[in-house]
Structure formats: C-alpha cells, structure tokens
Design a protein around this motif. Structure first.
Motif, PDB file in Angstrom:
ATOM      1  N   GLU A  50      28.194  27.887  60.711  1.00 27.15           N
ATOM      2  CA  GLU A  50      28.615  29.129  59.672  1.00 27.15           C
ATOM      3  C   GLU A  50      29.977  29.305  59.466  1.00 27.15           C
ATOM      4  N   MET A  51      30.591  28.631  60.701  1.00 24.68           N
ATOM      5  CA  MET A  51      32.303  28.587  60.627  1.00 24.68           C
ATOM      6  C   MET A  51      32.670  27.593  61.563  1.00 24.68           C
ATOM      7  N   ALA A  52      33.915  26.932  61.243  1.00 25.22           N
ATOM      8  CA  ALA A  52      34.178  25.824  61.854  1.00 25.22           C
ATOM      9  C   ALA A  52      34.991  26.058  63.064  1.00 25.22           C
ATOM     10  N   SER A  53      34.761  26.912  64.046  1.00 19.88           N
ATOM     11  CA  SER A  53      35.512  27.193  65.241  1.00 19.88           C
ATOM     12  C   SER A  53      35.661  26.010  66.237  1.00 19.88           C
ATOM     13  N   ILE A  54      36.592  25.955  66.718  1.00 22.27           N
ATOM     14  CA  ILE A  54      36.790  24.701  67.878  1.00 22.27           C
ATOM     15  C   ILE A  54      36.895  25.553  69.369  1.00 22.27           C
ATOM     16  N   THR A  55      36.191  24.886  69.910  1.00 27.31           N
ATOM     17  CA  THR A  55      36.096  25.420  71.604  1.00 27.31           C
ATOM     18  C   THR A  55      37.128  24.986  72.349  1.00 27.31           C
ATOM     19  N   ASP A  56      37.374  25.585  73.426  1.00 24.69           N
ATOM     20  CA  ASP A  56      38.536  24.991  74.325  1.00 24.69           C
ATOM     21  C   ASP A  56      38.405  23.612  74.759  1.00 24.69           C
ATOM     22  N   SER A  57      36.912  23.073  75.120  1.00 23.31           N
ATOM     23  CA  SER A  57      36.799  21.873  75.572  1.00 23.31           C
ATOM     24  C   SER A  57      37.281  20.912  74.539  1.00 23.31           C
ATOM     25  N   THR A  58      36.584  21.219  73.323  1.00 24.32           N
ATOM     26  CA  THR A  58      36.868  20.311  72.032  1.00 24.32           C
ATOM     27  C   THR A  58      38.387  20.130  71.849  1.00 24.32           C
ATOM     28  N   ARG A  59      39.074  21.424  72.007  1.00 22.62           N
ATOM     29  CA  ARG A  59      40.683  21.368  71.861  1.00 22.62           C
ATOM     30  C   ARG A  59      41.416  20.360  72.953  1.00 22.62           C
ATOM     31  N   GLU A  60      40.890  20.299  74.092  1.00 22.98           N
ATOM     32  CA  GLU A  60      41.125  19.626  75.099  1.00 22.98           C
ATOM     33  C   GLU A  60      41.095  18.225  74.899  1.00 22.98           C
ATOM     34  N   ARG A  61      40.032  17.817  74.381  1.00 23.52           N
ATOM     35  CA  ARG A  61      39.440  16.368  74.131  1.00 23.52           C
ATOM     36  C   ARG A  61      40.489  16.128  72.837  1.00 23.52           C
ATOM     37  N   LEU A  62      40.732  16.763  71.976  1.00 25.03           N
ATOM     38  CA  LEU A  62      41.427  16.300  70.681  1.00 25.03           C
ATOM     39  C   LEU A  62      42.951  16.085  71.175  1.00 25.03           C
ATOM     40  N   GLY A  63      43.362  16.872  71.934  1.00 26.52           N
ATOM     41  CA  GLY A  63      44.828  16.592  72.533  1.00 26.52           C
ATOM     42  C   GLY A  63      45.174  15.464  73.420  1.00 26.52           C
ATOM     43  N   LYS A  64      44.031  15.157  74.176  1.00 25.77           N
ATOM     44  CA  LYS A  64      43.896  13.648  74.756  1.00 25.77           C
ATOM     45  C   LYS A  64      43.696  12.515  73.679  1.00 25.77           C
ATOM     46  N   LEU A  65      42.925  12.798  72.790  1.00 31.40           N
ATOM     47  CA  LEU A  65      42.845  11.584  71.633  1.00 31.40           C
ATOM     48  C   LEU A  65      44.190  11.301  71.066  1.00 31.40           C
ATOM     49  N   ARG A  66      44.869  12.680  70.703  1.00 26.43           N
ATOM     50  CA  ARG A  66      46.192  12.517  69.726  1.00 26.43           C
ATOM     51  C   ARG A  66      47.254  11.631  70.877  1.00 26.43           C
ATOM     52  N   SER A  67      47.214  12.153  72.232  1.00 22.70           N
ATOM     53  CA  SER A  67      48.156  11.403  73.116  1.00 22.70           C
ATOM     54  C   SER A  67      47.939   9.721  73.216  1.00 22.70           C
ATOM     55  N   GLU A  68      46.609   9.444  73.309  1.00 26.58           N
ATOM     56  CA  GLU A  68      46.261   8.190  73.416  1.00 26.58           C
ATOM     57  C   GLU A  68      46.508   7.305  72.042  1.00 26.58           C
ATOM     58  N   ILE A  69      46.453   8.040  70.971  1.00 28.94           N
ATOM     59  CA  ILE A  69      46.886   7.597  69.574  1.00 28.94           C
ATOM     60  C   ILE A  69      48.205   7.217  69.605  1.00 28.94           C
ATOM     61  N   GLU A  70      49.246   8.133  69.836  1.00 32.68           N
ATOM     62  CA  GLU A  70      50.661   8.169  70.011  1.00 32.68           C
ATOM     63  C   GLU A  70      51.067   7.043  71.027  1.00 32.68           C
ATOM     64  N   THR A  71      50.465   6.813  72.170  1.00 30.12           N
ATOM     65  CA  THR A  71      50.809   5.703  73.054  1.00 30.12           C
ATOM     66  C   THR A  71      50.213   4.314  72.532  1.00 30.12           C
ATOM     67  N   LEU A  72      49.089   4.144  71.853  1.00 23.06           N
ATOM     68  CA  LEU A  72      49.006   3.027  71.114  1.00 23.06           C
ATOM     69  C   LEU A  72      49.632   2.625  69.960  1.00 23.06           C
ATOM     70  N   GLN A  73      50.228   3.621  69.242  1.00 20.79           N
ATOM     71  CA  GLN A  73      51.340   3.281  68.042  1.00 20.79           C
ATOM     72  C   GLN A  73      52.551   2.889  68.577  1.00 20.79           C
ATOM     73  N   LEU A  74      53.174   3.370  69.708  1.00 20.50           N
ATOM     74  CA  LEU A  74      54.129   2.840  70.391  1.00 20.50           C
ATOM     75  C   LEU A  74      53.990   1.463  70.761  1.00 20.50           C
ATOM     76  N   GLN A  75      52.753   1.251  71.373  1.00 18.75           N
ATOM     77  CA  GLN A  75      52.772  -0.159  71.912  1.00 18.75           C
ATOM     78  C   GLN A  75      52.746  -1.256  70.430  1.00 18.75           C
ATOM     79  N   VAL A  76      51.881  -0.912  69.594  1.00 12.50           N
ATOM     80  CA  VAL A  76      51.819  -1.792  68.420  1.00 12.50           C
ATOM     81  C   VAL A  76      53.086  -1.882  67.846  1.00 12.50           C
ATOM     82  N   ASN A  77      54.007  -0.787  67.627  1.00 14.47           N
ATOM     83  CA  ASN A  77      55.493  -0.956  67.026  1.00 14.47           C
ATOM     84  C   ASN A  77      56.140  -1.803  67.911  1.00 14.47           C
ATOM     85  N   TYR A  78      56.048  -1.651  69.093  1.00 16.66           N
ATOM     86  CA  TYR A  78      56.943  -2.533  70.057  1.00 16.66           C
ATOM     87  C   TYR A  78      56.373  -4.010  70.042  1.00 16.66           C
TER      88      TYR A  78
END
Length: 749
Positions: free
Chosen positions: A362-390
């Motif tokens: 009915e509505m695309a609400s994001i729970t706290d646990s999902t928000r926490e997981r998205l933050g971890k994924l975003r951090s991992e992607i940024e780290t991998l991007q830095l490694q690829v650029n290097y």
C-alpha cells in the motif's frame, strides 16, 4: 499449496563446480542451518545468516580448485563432517573448521566426483574409479567412457557397499568390488545421481538420475538388476540436470523433488501423498516463469516490477550448479538454496518479499532495519569504487612509456563454461557459453555450411557477414550481447556428410580488450547419437572393410566421424557401437577389430558417407583397404517412408504460410468471413503460430530435398552409375510430391 518464493542473495564466491554447496544438518525443527560452499579458488567457507547479515563460521585459505563437496559421518550418526576434493587430495573439516583429514589418493587424474558412506570413500576422475576404506585402497575400476557422477547406496539400508557410476555411454554401472555387476541403459548420458527421498526409499536402492538432454528418471537397483519406475521426457529442449535434492518445500508433509538445470531453470516436482515410487511426480513450480508472475501481482510500482524482472532474468541465466532445500535466512521459513556457476549463493525463500525489501504494497515505507542495511551497502559501494579508481590509476601509470620494464598488460585467462550438445528433439546442436564476466560479443566462424536457428531466450542481436565457402569461410556471424549478459545460447543445425571446425571467438567486456577462441568439431555423421538396440528386421546395407589397420586406428577414425564415441579404444578385441539418426531415426551398427570392420545401416547415404571418409583417412596413412559393400534396394524405400511424414508436414506448413498474407488482405476488406473453408479459417486464426513455426525451421524443406537427392545419387553410386543428369526429374517429382510416385521413380531410374 501454491508456491510463493522470493529471491534473497546471500553472498558471491568464486567460480563453482557442480555439487559444491551443502547445508549443514539442522539442530532440530525449522531452526536455521549453516551453508558450506567451496569454489575454484580453493576456498571452503561455512556461513550462516543472522538478522539478514552473513556471519562466517570459518573460511580456509586459497588452494587448488575444489571440484566436489560432500558431508559424511559414521553410519547412524549426524553427517556433519565436511569433505572436499582438490586435485587428487581429499580433505576433511569439522563443522567448526578444524581440519582432521588430509588424504592424498593415488589417482593420476583430478578427482571430479566423490561419494562418502560411513568409513568408505569413493572417488572418480575422468575414467578411473577408486574405493578407499579408512584411507586404505580397496577396489579399482577403469571405465571405457567418461564418468560423470558417482553415488553409493546408503550403508544404513544395504548390506554390502554398492557404488553406482553414471557414465557418458548412456548407462549407470553397478559395481561389486572391482567388477561391473550389471549396467542399466538410459535414454541419455547421465549427469547427476541422487538417492530417492534422500535415503533411497524403503530398501535404499532407488536412485534418481538426470541426463545431459534434460530427462529425469527413477530406477531401482537391486540384486535382480535395474528396474525403471518412471521417466519424464518433456517436449522441447531443456538444459542438463546438474543437481537435485528432496525437501518438503510445499509444506504438505511429503518431500518434493527440487531440480537445478544448466540453463538456469529451478524446478519443483511434487509426489503423491502416498509416496508411490511408481507414480511420476508433477511439475509444481518453475523459478523463471512463476516468480515473475508473483512479483507482477504483488508489487504495484511499475518501475519496481521492471527492476525485479531484470535482476531475476540475469541471475536465472546462469547454470544452477548446486541446489538444496532447508532453512537459512530466517527460522521457520523453508527455502531453496542455490549456487550458480559464477558463484552467486542465494535462497528462494517462502518468506514474503516485503520482509526482505522493506516494501509495503500500500505504501513504500522503509523500516529502520532496512535503512540501516541500505547505509551499509552504500558505504561498501563507496569503498569498492575508491579501490577500483585506485587500481585503474595504478594500471594507467604502469602502462606509460616512461618505465617500459613494468609496462606489461596481462590478458586475463577466461574460464568458459561451455557445452556443445546434440538435441534429439529437433536434430540440432545447442551451444551454451557462460563466462564469469559480461560478454560483449561472440563471433562464429565455420568452414562448413551450418544454419543458425532462433533461440527464444537469446536476447543478443545477430548479424551475418558475406563469406566465400571456397576460401574456407562458410559462415561468419556475430552476436552482440546486451549489458550484463554472462550466458549465451546458440542453436546450430549441421548437414551430414560435410565436416570441419566451428570456431567461436568470445570477447568479454574487459580492459584491455581480449578474445578467447573455442573450437568444436563438426563430424561427418554429426546428427547421430548413441543408442542401445539395433533392429535386425530393418533392411540393411552392409559395408565391410579389411586392411592393415589397428583397433586403435579404426577407433580414432570412428571417433572423428561420429559423436559420443569414447576417447580411449575399448579394452577387448572387438568394439561394437549402435547409433540412431536424430533426424531420420535410421540406425547404424559398427563393429570392428584389428584389420576388420563392419558397418550396417538402413540408410545408404550413411554408408556412403562412412565409405568416403574412411577411404580418405586410409589413403592419408597409405593403408590399402579391401572394400565390400552389399546394397539392399529395399532400404531405399524404407528410408523414403521414414522421410514421408517430415516432408509432408513441411510441404503443408509452407503452403499454409504462403496463404497467410492473401487471407489477411481478404480479411481487411471483408467483414464477414463465414464463407471461408475450415482449412482457411484455421490458417487465419493461427497465422502467428504458423509463421513462428516456419521461422524456427529455416531451409527445412530444402534440406529434405537435399537428403532425397543424396539418397538417389548414393543408391546408384554403389552400382557404378552417375545419375546427376536425372536430378532435375527428381526435383519435378518432389514439386508435385506423392510418396508412391517418388518410390516408383527410385525403382525405375
């Protein structure tokens, strides 16, 4: 109940071999289980899921490529010991990661498959089988054909050790010590063995098997011999079965049969409530088809539906190397755990998809646990991007002209999972190519004429280049793949009598640009496959050869001429093989020994192709052959009658397709079409289906005409007559096709 499964990705390991993932035994009930998975990097790791995060129990250091993973333990106890095969070594680990066994076998081949029951270890390479008891060598067997899988009947239910070898020669061999007790004939080369109901049934002697052409069956192996309970042969071409398991995923109290295929399909078959082994199971669920329908019904956001479709199609487009049912993600929710060729380990869970994605219908609400997981994924992607650029900057600096000693651009070696198999359903070859990275394009080059047929799940764009057969190029075609395509299927139809090499150039989306070449032999009798029986009642033509050739030389010639011939010559003095044409259903029996060979077939064109090829090979080696050929004119009429249904249906289809456009023009100008005959009404109502059927079989009518023409020429060639001048009359007869008139033409000319 209706299956409603959602995909949840757990982790990605390196490239995997079939049967290298197992679920550790459950502590009890529907509690969570650990997953043991091994890859080609030689790494074994055991992990579990806690709060939707991966928790590693242990992980080994890299080493030799791991080909098999099995669970074992003393008879009557929980099987919680992990055994892996790497090279010719078997290593054992406890569930906590302590290594308690490092046993180097005496196999000179790499261990391809293994099975463990109690203190008995069974291992097999390409052709060699060994049995060890408490790490002591007990029995040995050398197979004439390739060993694809091995299975031991459960020691808890059988009194003596009973190993089963699934061999490429379309058989399962039951061994007793170092000898073959008996051999069970199968309709296809077996690729996978699994105990029925995971325990072999009531007496422990019932075994499920899957074949390279997608067939699925159940057989009983007792002292009397093999007994077939059921066999599932679905219409169309299906991928090879690589893994199976029995688990109650539907929740009805009866274990279901879960099947993983080489083409990426995941299937669930349900048994009757009485678990009658004679009753054929029913297909309940197919991952590729059903899960998309489920998501489409449950998620109302169109963009989200599109994203899920893309994700699922990509991941289902890989070989399903390992599959098992259990509880991994969350306690109380059954799931199917899958490992693919490229190393993706994911679950098809019965828990709702919203619980994993944080989506509400009915509505695309994001729970706290999902928000926490998205933050971890975003951090991992940024780290991998830095490694690829290097790493990219470091590569660019090393590739400059300023320091040439270190400017080495290494071309990566691609691990290509490929299969080139003959499909009995439509007498064509299925070429599947799978790479761990995205494919940019694939170039096909052949020095003999072949036809490329449409494949429904192939999204690549094909383009043809002009080529000159006289210069060695009969085909040049390029498949340009869409983004993130790691697997490509191509269907190829060959022409018997014309043989050569098909070369495939695979270019991945990598830098620096590189290409890898795979070669596949197109054999003179490429549309023949092995069978077990020869009908002696058919009219047969016989070719008899005598000369100063060895058994090994004749075996090599036969292997070059026909598919499914073992690499090594047989151990006896006489070799006998039987083949059937997938296109015409004609038979060929071959028997040869040192200095003598006999070929029997009800198709004289098959004998003609063999005679031309064998005399050419003997001439190259300066071997004089005495050739005696007995031609049976009745075999020609017999072959024409076998061709009749195919030719008649193709002529009817061509006629119907030719009428589609005039009927469509008529329908555009007439409102009422009741005056049309039932035949024309059928053509108009099924126009799209008829056109698709005609498109799937390009040049089929011309090919049938060519076979009849070759049959006419070959019949008279053995009589010393050249009838090429009469081919025009034959084509006139075919244009006004009538079977009896055609047979009369063959008899009188």
């Amino acid at each position: 109940m209706d299956l409603n499964l959602a995909r949840v990705d757990y982790m990605q390991v390196g490239l995997t071999s079939p049967r290298t993932m197992r679920l550790m035994p459950s502590p009890g009930g529907k509690s969570q289980q650990r997953v043991a998975v091994a890859d080609h990097a030689g790494i074994l790791q055991v992990f579990s899921m806690k709060r939707q995060d991966v928790t590693l129990a242990f992980k080994t250091l890299p080493g030799p490529e791991i080909r098999r993973l099995e669970l074992g333990g003393a008879l009557g106890t929980v099987k919680d010991k992990i055994f892996i095969s790497a090279g010719n070594e078997i290593r054992g680990f406890t569930k906590k990661g302590k290594q308690f066994l490092s046993f180097e076998t005496n196999l000179t081949e790499t261990i391809q498959t293994a099975s463990i029951t109690g203190n008995d270890l069974l291992v097999a390479g390409q052709h060699v089988y060994n049995h060890y008891q408490d790490c002591q060598d007990m029995n040995y067997f050398l197979s004439e054909d390739k060993i694809n899988d091995i299975l031991a009947l459960p020691g808890e239910k059988v009194s003596t050790l009973s190993p089963l070898l699934a061999c490429q020669d379309r058989s399962i061999k039951m061994l007793r010590d170092s000898n073959v007790l008996y051999s069970a004939e199968l309709p296809g080369p077996p690729t996978c063995l699994q105990l029925y109901y995971n325990d072999g049934g009531e007496n422990g002697d019932e075994v499920l098997y899957g074949t390279s052409d997608g067939k699925l069956g159940l057989m009983k192996f007792d002292r009397k011999g093999p007994q077939t309970h059921w066999l599932i042969e679905r219409e169309g071409a299906y991928g090879a079965i690589l893994s199976m398991d029995n688990y109650d995923i539907t929740g009805d109290g009866v274990r279901d049969l879960i099947v993983g295929r080489h083409d990426g399909n995941i299937e669930v078959y349900t048994y009757d409530d009485d678990i009658n082994e004679d009753s054929e199971p029913t297909l309940k669920y197919t991952h590729v088809r059903t899960i998309l329908e489920r998501i489409g019904m449950r998620v109302h956001n169109e963009n989200m539906i599109h994203n899920y479709r893309i994700s699922l199609l990509q991941n289902c487009g890989e070989s399903v190397n390992s599959i098992e049912g259990g509880v991994v993600g969350n306690a109380g929710y059954e799931e199917i755990v899958v490992t693919t060729y490229s190393g993706w380990c994911f679950g098809m869970t019965s828990e709702s998809v919203e619980a994993h994605t944080g989506l509400q219908v009915e509505m695309a609400s994001i729970t706290d646990s999902t928000r926490e997981r998205l933050g971890k994924l975003r951090s991992e992607i940024e780290t991998l991007q830095l490694q690829v650029n290097y790493e990219r900057d470091r590569y660019q600096s090393n590739a400059t002209l300023d320091n040439p000693p270190s400017s080495i651009s290494a071309i990566p070696k691609l691990d290509i999972n490929d299969r080139f198999t003959l499909s009995q359903a439509d007498a064509s070859y299925n070429l599947s190519l799978e790479v761990q990275t995205s494919i940019d394009n694939v170039l096909l080059q052949s020095d003999v004429p072949v036809d490329l047929l449409d494949v429904e799940k192939n999204s690549a764009v094909v383009s043809y280049s002009a080529c000159d057969p006289q210069s060695g190029n009969a085909l040049l075609a390029t498949y340009r793949c869409q983004a993130n395509t790691t697997r490509l299927e191509i269907k190829i139809r060959t022409i018997e009598g014309q043989y050569g090499v098909l070369q495939v150039y695979i270019t991945p989306r990598l830098q620096p640009k590189c290409c890898q070449v795979q070669q596949y032999q197109i054999k003179p009798l490429s549309l023949h496959m092995r069978t077990h029986k020869f009908d002696k009642n058919r009219p047969a033509n016989v070719l008899h050869l005598k000369g100063q050739f060895t058994l090994a030389e004749m075996h090599n010639w036969v292997g070059f001429c026909l598919p499914e011939v073992p690499e090594k010559p047989p151990s006896g003095d006489v070799a006998t093989f039987t083949f059937i044409s997938t296109f015409l259903d004609t038979l060929l029996q071959i028997s040869y020994s040192k200095g003598e060979a006999t070929f029997k077939s009800d198709n004289i064109s098959t004998i003609s192709i063999l005679k031309d090829f064998l005399t050419r090979e003997a001439t190259k080696k300066r071997i004089n052959l005495m050739i005696d050929c007995d031609v049976n004119d009745e075999s020609v009429t017999h072959t024409l009658r076998l061709l009749h249904p195919k030719l008649e249906s193709q002529l009817l289809l061509a006629k119907q397709v030719a009428m589609i456009q005039p009927l469509k023009d008529l329908a555009a100008h007439e409102e009422n079409l009741d005056f049309l005959s039932p035949e024309f009404q059928y053509i108009l109502d099924n126009a799209e289906e008829l056109e698709n059927q005609f498109k799937r079989q390009p040049a089929q009518l011309e090919r049938l005409y060519g076979m009849i023409t070759d049959l006419f020429i070959d019949q008279h060639k053995f009589k010393g007559q050249n009838v090429k001048s009469k081919v025009g009359q034959l084509l006139d007869i075919l244009d006004k096709y009538n079977l009896e008139a055609l047979i009369e033409f063959f008899k009188t000319h």
